[in-house]
Design an enzyme around this catalytic site. Structure first.
Site, short mmCIF file in Angstrom:
data_model
loop_
_atom_site.label_atom_id
_atom_site.label_comp_id
_atom_site.label_asym_id
_atom_site.label_seq_id
_atom_site.Cartn_x
_atom_site.Cartn_y
_atom_site.Cartn_z
N ASN A 8 -6.77 50.16 31.58
CA ASN A 8 -7.12 49.86 33.18
C ASN A 8 -8.07 50.72 33.51
OD1 ASN A 8 -6.92 49.65 35.87
ND2 ASN A 8 -4.95 50.48 36.19
N TRP A 9 -9.27 50.50 33.96
CA TRP A 9 -10.33 51.32 33.94
C TRP A 9 -10.41 51.74 35.59
CZ3 TRP A 9 -14.82 47.87 31.54
CH2 TRP A 9 -14.71 47.90 30.07
N LYS A 10 -9.67 51.28 36.39
CA LYS A 10 -9.35 51.69 37.85
C LYS A 10 -10.91 51.74 38.23
CE LYS A 10 -5.20 54.24 36.77
NZ LYS A 10 -4.34 55.51 37.11
N HIS A 93 0.54 48.01 41.19
CA HIS A 93 0.05 49.11 40.51
C HIS A 93 0.66 50.34 41.68
CE1 HIS A 93 -1.80 52.82 38.97
NE2 HIS A 93 -1.81 52.00 37.84
N GLU A 165 5.60 52.31 34.90
CA GLU A 165 4.67 53.38 35.08
C GLU A 165 5.38 54.45 36.02
OE1 GLU A 165 0.38 52.26 33.94
OE2 GLU A 165 0.52 52.17 35.93
N SER A 214 -0.26 58.52 31.14
CA SER A 214 -0.94 59.55 30.35
C SER A 214 -0.72 59.32 28.90
CB SER A 214 -0.19 60.73 30.63
OG SER A 214 -0.26 61.28 32.06
N GLY A 235 -4.60 54.35 31.37
CA GLY A 235 -5.85 54.76 32.13
C GLY A 235 -6.99 55.39 31.72
N GLY A 236 -6.87 56.76 31.79
CA GLY A 236 -7.89 57.84 31.60
C GLY A 236 -8.24 57.53 30.06
#
Ligand code: 13P
Length: 256
Positions: A8-10, A93, A165, A214, A235-236
C-alpha cells in the site's frame, strides 16, 4: 491458497516515480504462481500503470474509490471507473476511517460496489490503541467485519480479502508497538470464526486473511507463519523496492 503480498503506497510517489518503481519490480519479479503480488498506487497513477503492468506477474489495487458509479460527487472516482484498471481495492483502511471519517456503513457500500464492478475488496479491520486498552478489540473487529460484509452474498464471499491491521501497530518504529505473532494469531482466529459463523465453514475457509502493521523483511517470516495468516499488507516497507522484493522472497521461502 495463494500467499498475498500487497504493497500500500499510500500518498507517495509521483506518476513518474510509480512507473519507474513498477518497471524495476516487474524486472525483478519471477512469475510466482502461488504468490499474489499486488501494489496499490495513488488513483492518478492507476491508469498508466495498468497499461504497463504484466498481470501474469502481479496486480494493481486502488487505495480507495467511491461506492456510487457516477453522479454529482465532486472529486470522487468510482469503482465503475476503475473496472478493468485495478483488480483489487483497499476498503475501510484505518486512515480512511479515522482521517476521512468513513464508517462501517460507507465501508459496506464500498465493499459491495467493488464486487459489483469485478474488483476484489481488501477489507481492513483493526482496533485502535485505546480500544485495545479498554478491552474492546473483539467488538471492534466484529463490528467492522460484519458491518463491511453486510451486503456480501454467500456466493460472493470468495471475492473478498480481509486484512487485519491493528491501528496501534501501523507505521511503528518502536519495538513495543509491533504486534506480537500471538496477538495476530488471536485476531485472525476471531476473524475466521466470525466468517465461519456467518457464512459456514466451507466458504469461510477460502477467504484470505492478511496481516498489516509495520511489516518489514525482518519480521515478515514471523507474521507469515502465524496460523491462519495468508499474506501481508505492507505500507512503509513497500516503498523501498529492495525491501518489498525481500518480503516476496521471504513469502516464497515460507511457502516452500
Ligand atoms: P506500515 O507497514 O507502514 O505500518 O503500514 C501498514 C498499512 O497501513 C498498510 O495498509
Amino acid at each position: 491458497m495463494k500467499t498475498y503480498i500487497v504493497g500500500n503506497w499510500k500518498l507517495n510517489f509521483t506518476v513518474g516515480e510509480a512507473s519507474i518503481y513498477l518497471h524495476k519490480l516487474l524486472k525483478a519479479l519471477p512469475n510466482y504462481r502461488d504468490i499474489e503480488v499486488v501494489v496499490a498506487p495513488s488513483t492518478i497513477a492507476l491508469q498508466p500503470l495498468s497499461l504497463q503492468v504484466d498481470r501474469h506477474k502481479m496486480k494493481l489495487a486502488a487505495q480507495n474509490a467511491f461506492y456510487r458509479d457516477y453522479g454529482a460527487f465532486t472529486g470522487e472516482t468510482s469503482f465503475l471507473q476503475l473496472r478493468g484498471v485495478a483488480d483489487y481495492a483497499i476498503v475501510g483502511h484505518s486512515e480512511r476511517r479515522y482521517i476521512f471519517g468513513e464508517d462501517d456503513k460507507t465501508t459496506q457500500k464500498k465493499v459491495a460496489a467493488a464486487i459489483r464492478n469485478k474488483i476484489t475488496p481488501i477489507l481492513c479491520v483493526g482496533e485502535t490503541e485505546s480500544e485495545r486498552a479498554f478491552g474492546e478489540t473483539v467488538d471492534v473487529i466484529s463490528d467492522q467485519l460484519i458491518g463491511g460484509l453486510t451486503d456480501v452474498a454467500d456466493d460472493d464471499l470468495d471475492k473478498v480479502v480481509i486484512a487485519y491491521e491493528p491501528v496501534w501497530a501501523i507505521s511503528s518504529t518502536k519495538a513495543a508497538k509491533l504486534a506480537a505473532p500471538d496477538e495476530v494469531a488471536e485476531a485472525v482466529a476471531l476473524i475466521r470464526k466470525i466468517l465461519v459463523d456467518t457464512y459456514g465453514e466451507k466458504s469461510a475457509k477460502e477467504v484470505p486473511i492478511l496481516f498489516g502493521g509495520s511489516v518489514n523483511p525482518s519480521n515478515a517470516g514471523a507474521y507469515l507463519t502465524v496460523p491462519g495468516v495468508n499474506g501481508l499488507l505492507i505500507g512503509g516497507s513497500s516503498l523501498i523496492l529492495s525491501e518489498f522484493t525481500d518480503i516476496i522472497e521471504v513469502a516464497k521461502r515460507v511457502k516452500s
